[in-house]
Write a protein that holds these residues in place. Structure first.
Motif, PDB file in Angstrom:
ATOM      1  N   LEU A 132     -19.361  43.908  13.782  1.00 19.32           N
ATOM      2  CA  LEU A 132     -17.972  43.369  13.618  1.00 19.32           C
ATOM      3  C   LEU A 132     -17.333  43.502  12.404  1.00 19.32           C
ATOM      4  O   LEU A 132     -15.992  43.561  12.636  1.00 19.32           O
ATOM      5  CB  LEU A 132     -18.542  41.642  13.637  1.00 19.32           C
ATOM      6  N   ALA A 133     -17.664  44.058  11.389  1.00 17.85           N
ATOM      7  CA  ALA A 133     -16.965  44.420  10.271  1.00 17.85           C
ATOM      8  C   ALA A 133     -16.660  45.783  10.584  1.00 17.85           C
ATOM      9  O   ALA A 133     -15.838  46.273   9.695  1.00 17.85           O
ATOM     10  CB  ALA A 133     -17.775  44.084   9.082  1.00 17.85           C
ATOM     11  N   ASP A 185     -22.048  26.929  17.977  1.00 19.38           N
ATOM     12  CA  ASP A 185     -22.212  26.609  16.813  1.00 19.38           C
ATOM     13  C   ASP A 185     -21.032  26.784  15.819  1.00 19.38           C
ATOM     14  O   ASP A 185     -21.110  26.363  14.580  1.00 19.38           O
ATOM     15  CB  ASP A 185     -23.604  27.245  16.309  1.00 19.38           C
ATOM     16  N   ILE A 186     -20.258  27.624  16.194  1.00 17.31           N
ATOM     17  CA  ILE A 186     -19.099  27.893  15.319  1.00 17.31           C
ATOM     18  C   ILE A 186     -17.995  26.754  15.249  1.00 17.31           C
ATOM     19  O   ILE A 186     -17.196  26.883  14.664  1.00 17.31           O
ATOM     20  CB  ILE A 186     -18.230  29.157  16.023  1.00 17.31           C
ATOM     21  N   PHE A 214     -23.123  33.416  11.810  1.00 15.71           N
ATOM     22  CA  PHE A 214     -22.403  32.978  13.104  1.00 15.71           C
ATOM     23  C   PHE A 214     -21.828  34.280  13.774  1.00 15.71           C
ATOM     24  O   PHE A 214     -21.298  34.182  14.937  1.00 15.71           O
ATOM     25  CB  PHE A 214     -21.019  32.392  12.635  1.00 15.71           C
ATOM     26  N   LYS A 266     -11.430  31.729  19.244  1.00 16.28           N
ATOM     27  CA  LYS A 266     -12.535  31.407  17.715  1.00 16.28           C
ATOM     28  C   LYS A 266     -13.235  32.611  17.369  1.00 16.28           C
ATOM     29  O   LYS A 266     -13.552  32.681  16.201  1.00 16.28           O
ATOM     30  CB  LYS A 266     -13.138  30.385  18.205  1.00 16.28           C
ATOM     31  N   SER A 267     -13.904  33.391  18.174  1.00 14.09           N
ATOM     32  CA  SER A 267     -14.608  34.250  18.033  1.00 14.09           C
ATOM     33  C   SER A 267     -14.062  35.377  17.045  1.00 14.09           C
ATOM     34  O   SER A 267     -14.506  36.041  16.121  1.00 14.09           O
ATOM     35  CB  SER A 267     -15.434  34.954  19.254  1.00 14.09           C
ATOM     36  N   GLN A 268     -12.741  35.620  17.195  1.00 16.41           N
ATOM     37  CA  GLN A 268     -11.963  36.741  16.555  1.00 16.41           C
ATOM     38  C   GLN A 268     -11.718  36.265  15.168  1.00 16.41           C
ATOM     39  O   GLN A 268     -11.782  36.990  14.233  1.00 16.41           O
ATOM     40  CB  GLN A 268     -10.610  36.847  17.325  1.00 16.41           C
ATOM     41  N   LYS A 269     -11.627  34.775  15.080  1.00 24.16           N
ATOM     42  CA  LYS A 269     -11.458  34.035  13.655  1.00 24.16           C
ATOM     43  C   LYS A 269     -12.703  34.244  12.972  1.00 24.16           C
ATOM     44  O   LYS A 269     -12.787  34.487  11.732  1.00 24.16           O
ATOM     45  CB  LYS A 269     -11.042  32.785  13.986  1.00 24.16           C
ATOM     46  N   VAL A 270     -13.894  34.121  13.728  1.00 26.14           N
ATOM     47  CA  VAL A 270     -15.223  34.091  12.797  1.00 26.14           C
ATOM     48  C   VAL A 270     -15.468  35.546  12.437  1.00 26.14           C
ATOM     49  O   VAL A 270     -15.856  35.871  11.463  1.00 26.14           O
ATOM     50  CB  VAL A 270     -16.501  33.774  13.878  1.00 26.14           C
ATOM     51  N   ARG A 271     -14.848  36.557  13.332  1.00 26.01           N
ATOM     52  CA  ARG A 271     -14.734  38.032  12.898  1.00 26.01           C
ATOM     53  C   ARG A 271     -14.283  38.176  11.647  1.00 26.01           C
ATOM     54  O   ARG A 271     -14.638  38.906  10.866  1.00 26.01           O
ATOM     55  CB  ARG A 271     -14.571  38.813  13.896  1.00 26.01           C
ATOM     56  N   THR A 272     -13.091  37.430  11.284  1.00 29.62           N
ATOM     57  CA  THR A 272     -12.258  37.712  10.107  1.00 29.62           C
ATOM     58  C   THR A 272     -13.011  37.097   9.007  1.00 29.62           C
ATOM     59  O   THR A 272     -13.100  37.662   7.957  1.00 29.62           O
ATOM     60  CB  THR A 272     -10.735  36.868  10.281  1.00 29.62           C
ATOM     61  N   LEU A 273     -13.725  35.886   9.324  1.00 28.83           N
ATOM     62  CA  LEU A 273     -14.746  35.224   8.266  1.00 28.83           C
ATOM     63  C   LEU A 273     -15.728  36.295   7.748  1.00 28.83           C
ATOM     64  O   LEU A 273     -16.092  36.344   6.759  1.00 28.83           O
ATOM     65  CB  LEU A 273     -15.195  34.060   8.495  1.00 28.83           C
ATOM     66  N   LEU A 304     -17.449  25.560  12.075  1.00 26.68           N
ATOM     67  CA  LEU A 304     -16.551  26.084  10.958  1.00 26.68           C
ATOM     68  C   LEU A 304     -15.156  25.536  10.884  1.00 26.68           C
ATOM     69  O   LEU A 304     -14.760  25.278  12.066  1.00 26.68           O
ATOM     70  CB  LEU A 304     -16.432  27.621  11.274  1.00 26.68           C
ATOM     71  N   VAL A 307     -15.816  39.682   7.931  1.00 27.01           N
ATOM     72  CA  VAL A 307     -15.068  40.845   7.327  1.00 27.01           C
ATOM     73  C   VAL A 307     -14.632  40.356   5.728  1.00 27.01           C
ATOM     74  O   VAL A 307     -14.935  41.076   4.723  1.00 27.01           O
ATOM     75  CB  VAL A 307     -13.785  41.229   7.865  1.00 27.01           C
ATOM     76  N   VAL A 330      -7.078  30.522   9.972  1.00 30.23           N
ATOM     77  CA  VAL A 330      -7.818  31.925   9.760  1.00 30.23           C
ATOM     78  C   VAL A 330      -7.279  33.151  10.815  1.00 30.23           C
ATOM     79  O   VAL A 330      -7.022  32.643  11.863  1.00 30.23           O
ATOM     80  CB  VAL A 330      -9.342  31.635  10.206  1.00 30.23           C
ATOM     81  N   ALA A 331      -6.816  34.239  10.280  1.00 30.59           N
ATOM     82  CA  ALA A 331      -6.268  35.344  11.179  1.00 30.59           C
ATOM     83  C   ALA A 331      -7.386  35.846  12.142  1.00 30.59           C
ATOM     84  O   ALA A 331      -8.563  35.444  11.838  1.00 30.59           O
ATOM     85  CB  ALA A 331      -5.780  36.114  10.303  1.00 30.59           C
ATOM     86  N   SER A 332      -6.994  36.221  13.298  1.00 26.32           N
ATOM     87  CA  SER A 332      -7.794  37.081  14.279  1.00 26.32           C
ATOM     88  C   SER A 332      -8.031  38.352  13.820  1.00 26.32           C
ATOM     89  O   SER A 332      -7.047  39.130  13.375  1.00 26.32           O
ATOM     90  CB  SER A 332      -7.295  36.860  15.681  1.00 26.32           C
ATOM     91  N   THR A 333      -9.148  38.854  13.946  1.00 28.24           N
ATOM     92  CA  THR A 333      -9.802  40.266  14.070  1.00 28.24           C
ATOM     93  C   THR A 333     -10.000  40.533  15.287  1.00 28.24           C
ATOM     94  O   THR A 333     -10.983  40.254  15.914  1.00 28.24           O
ATOM     95  CB  THR A 333     -10.776  40.344  12.825  1.00 28.24           C
ATOM     96  N   PRO A 378     -11.936  46.549  13.879  1.00 27.13           N
ATOM     97  CA  PRO A 378     -12.123  46.728  12.533  1.00 27.13           C
ATOM     98  C   PRO A 378     -11.451  47.525  11.636  1.00 27.13           C
ATOM     99  O   PRO A 378     -11.189  47.554  10.518  1.00 27.13           O
ATOM    100  CB  PRO A 378     -13.624  47.381  12.645  1.00 27.13           C
ATOM    101  N   LEU A 386     -11.793  26.709  11.161  1.00 26.95           N
ATOM    102  CA  LEU A 386     -11.050  28.060  11.493  1.00 26.95           C
ATOM    103  C   LEU A 386      -9.553  27.791  11.326  1.00 26.95           C
ATOM    104  O   LEU A 386      -8.875  28.832  11.789  1.00 26.95           O
ATOM    105  CB  LEU A 386     -11.326  28.724  12.830  1.00 26.95           C
TER     106      LEU A 386
END
Lengths: 485, 116
Positions: free
Chosen positions: A433-434, B50-51, A305, A377-384, B54, A386, B59-62, B65, B56
């Motif tokens: 992303l990580a 596609d996300i 993702f 949502k994308s920021q949460k995917v980024r967490t996944l 998932l 990491v 789930v925390a936000s990032t 990095p 979510l």
């Protein structure tokens, strides 16, 4: 000749910096007309600088670890008084009033800056076809793209115009062109190299890193430019890691995982990996195992993702960063009766299509009603991503994947289909992303005779073991690959 | 454009959405550009959908990095031009790169329209 031996020969007085610079300028004069790797060759300044270094050597002074070695800079790194365009009409003719930190470090190390290299406009692209100053061609086959966005820096090293160059990597913009041009390219840990004076694209992802024709030269250049910089608040407060000193330590006992989801080697995961690229990856894994590493399959499920999250997050940050190009303080201005119309006319004339596309995508993803659905949502995917990497690195020291799904593709093939172009970045995006380091090492050629790159990934600050594995792969692959011009 | 508070994937981006976003971003698009960009942005946003697969929740936000904290330098002269003469020189260099300048300032066209 390697950058390490060039610097050694200048330091010992065996060769003059001037002769080295003249030699490279001659190669440029011969082939640059065809390749278009540079937006600007700073020949006179480079020769003056070489003479000053020769003066230091003559007086018995320390001429630095890169004494007399030519280095080319991607044209998004600020050079005081020297045009810096980012491959864009909107900055055509702009001369920055200060040097980027990497430029100051290169100066202090005795390097000779030889020019500014071509790039996709504002580093947005995977083929260097999005430059306002025409495309760069791949020196291994001039009907193919060199990759991007740092295509000029990769091509300049591959063509022998310079032994070293710097690029920037936001989603793969160093590693992918390195793979396609058959050179070594490194994206360091986020924060390892100062971003001060790097024109921002996506600030939470951008990182400067080296291109070289061999792993040791890439280590040398990274050691020079890395290390804490008070002018970048995201700079890691630590000294540059020792890389040259660990290169010959091998991989005995290191645990290496092949990421199933981004190598086409697992039951789930992404498709579209060319069989020849998969074959080289398998051989690279065998080579590491033969050298004593423990190699197994690894699963990092959310890497699948990464592309989706990246193409929301990076444009969102870009739409904010590129708001500064408004015709007021620098670069192009297209006049109009009032300031808003002037801003609009300037940006409309100054930006190319890909930059407009990403600015609009980012503006949309951040706008009221869409923020949570896309950016949030994308920021949460980024967490996944990491978290998945953290889990994988409990079992492995390093991870492995192809750098790009295919070898260099023909010029023009993907330029009209942005989504197809973006798919080039599936293997490289997760590390950005990580915030992790990753590098591309040339490892053989594909069925078309063009270079294949293998990507070595490491956890944050894992550069030393990453370089050890790269050195083993290089020794097995047997040096530069593919036909030279 | 009506704000939509829920986080389900919105409908496909429309030509009007793209025109609105272009205005926000200070870009003028021709009719044919609007058509082209609408299709291309829709393709990218379709891929991003596609996300949806998932879970979510929770789930925390990032956003970055590194664990970011405010960085303050010591309150001593250091970075930047050392004295007034250097400062003047630096300002001159910055202004020299600007499209239009008047009396040490960036010059722009009228910001507010003239009164009718």
């Amino acid at each position: 000749m390697s950058a390490l031996s060039l610097a050694g020969s200048v330091r010992s007085g065996e060769r003059s910096a001037r002769s080295i610079v003249e030699e490279h300028l001659a190669v440029i004069a011969d082939a640059e007309g065809e390749i278009n790797a540079f937006n600007l060759v700073t020949a006179d300044a480079a020769l003056d600088r070489a003479d000053r270094i020769d003066g230091v050597v003559a007086q018995g002074g320390d001429s630095g670890p890169l004494a007399g070695v030519p280095v080319a800079l991607k044209d998004n790194m600020c050079t005081r008084g020297v045009p810096t365009t980012c491959g864009s009409r909107i900055l055509d003719g702009w001369r920055p009033p200060y040097d980027a930190t990497v430029v100051e470090r290169l100066d202090a190390a005795g390097a000779v800056i030889i020019g500014k290299t071509n790039m996709d406009e504002f580093a947005m692209g995977s083929s260097t076809e999005n430059s306002a100053f025409g495309p760069t061609l791949n020196p291994r086959d001039t009907t193919r793209v060199p990759g991007g966005s740092s295509g000029g820096s990769a091509a300049a090293v591959a063509a022998g115009f310079t032994p070293l160059s710097l690029g920037s990597d936001t989603g793969g913009s160093i590693r992918q062109p390195a793979a396609l041009c058959g050179v070594v390219g490194v994206k360091p840990t986020y924060g390892a190299v100062s971003r001060y004076g790097l024109v921002a694209f996506a600030s939470s992802l951008d990182q400067i890193g080296p291109f070289a024709r061999n792993v040791a030269d890439a280590a040398l250049l990274l050691e020079v430019v890395a290390g804490h910089d008070p002018l970048d608040s995201t700079s890691i407060p630590a000294a540059a890691p020792d890389l040259l000193g660990v290169l010959d330590r091998g991989v005995e006992g290191l645990r290496v995982g092949i990421i199933e989801e981004i190598s086409g080697s697992g039951p789930t995961g992404l498709e579209g990996f060319a069989p020849d690229v998969q074959a080289r990856l398998a051989e690279a894994a065998e080579a590491l195992a033969a050298a004593g590493a423990v190699v197994e399959k690894a699963s990092v499920p959310s890497t699948v993702f990464g592309l989706s999250a990246y193409y929301v997050i990076a444009p969102a940050e870009a739409s904010s960063n590129l708001a500064r190009f408004d015709g007021v303080r620098f670069g192009l201005r297209v006049d109009a009766d009032n300031t808003v119309d002037m801003n609009t006319a300037t940006r409309t004339a100054g930006f190319g299509d890909e930059v407009k596309r990403r600015i609009m995508l980012g503006t949309y993803a951040l706008s009221a009603g869409y923020y949570d659905a896309y950016y949030g949502k994308s920021q949460k995917v980024r967490t996944l991503i990491v978290e998945d990497f953290a889990r994988a690195y409990q079992s492995f020291d390093l991870l492995l994947s192809p750098t790009a799904p295919t070898t260099a593709f023909p010029i023009g093939e993907k330029v009209d289909d942005p989504m197809l172009m973006y798919l080039n970045d599936v293997c490289t995006i997760p590390s950005n992303l990580a915030g992790h380091p990753a590098m591309s090492v040339p490892f053989g050629v594909g069925d078309d005779g063009l270079p294949v790159g293998v990507q070595v990934l490491a956890p944050a600050n894992g550069e030393p073991s990453m370089f050890r594995a790269a050195a083993v792969l290089e020794a097995v692959a047997g040096g530069p690959t593919g036909a030279m011009p | 454009m009506e704000p939509d508070a829920d986080t389900s994937t919105p409908g496909r981006i429309t030509r009007d959405d793209v025109a609105y976003v272009a205005r926000l971003a200070r870009l003028n698009l021709t009719d044919s550009e609007l058509d082209g960009f609408t299709g291309q942005l829709a393709d990218v946003l379709d891929h991003a959908a596609d996300i949806e697969a998932l879970d979510l929740d929770g789930v925390a936000s990032t956003s970055h990095p590194l664990p970011l904290s405010n960085v303050l330098r010591a309150d001593v002269p250091g970075v930047g031009p050392a004295d007034e003469a250097d400062h003047r020189l630096f300002c001159d260099e910055v202004l020299a790169a600007a499209p239009a300048v008047e009396e040490s300032r960036f010059r722009v066209p009228p910001v507010l329209g003239e009164a009718p």
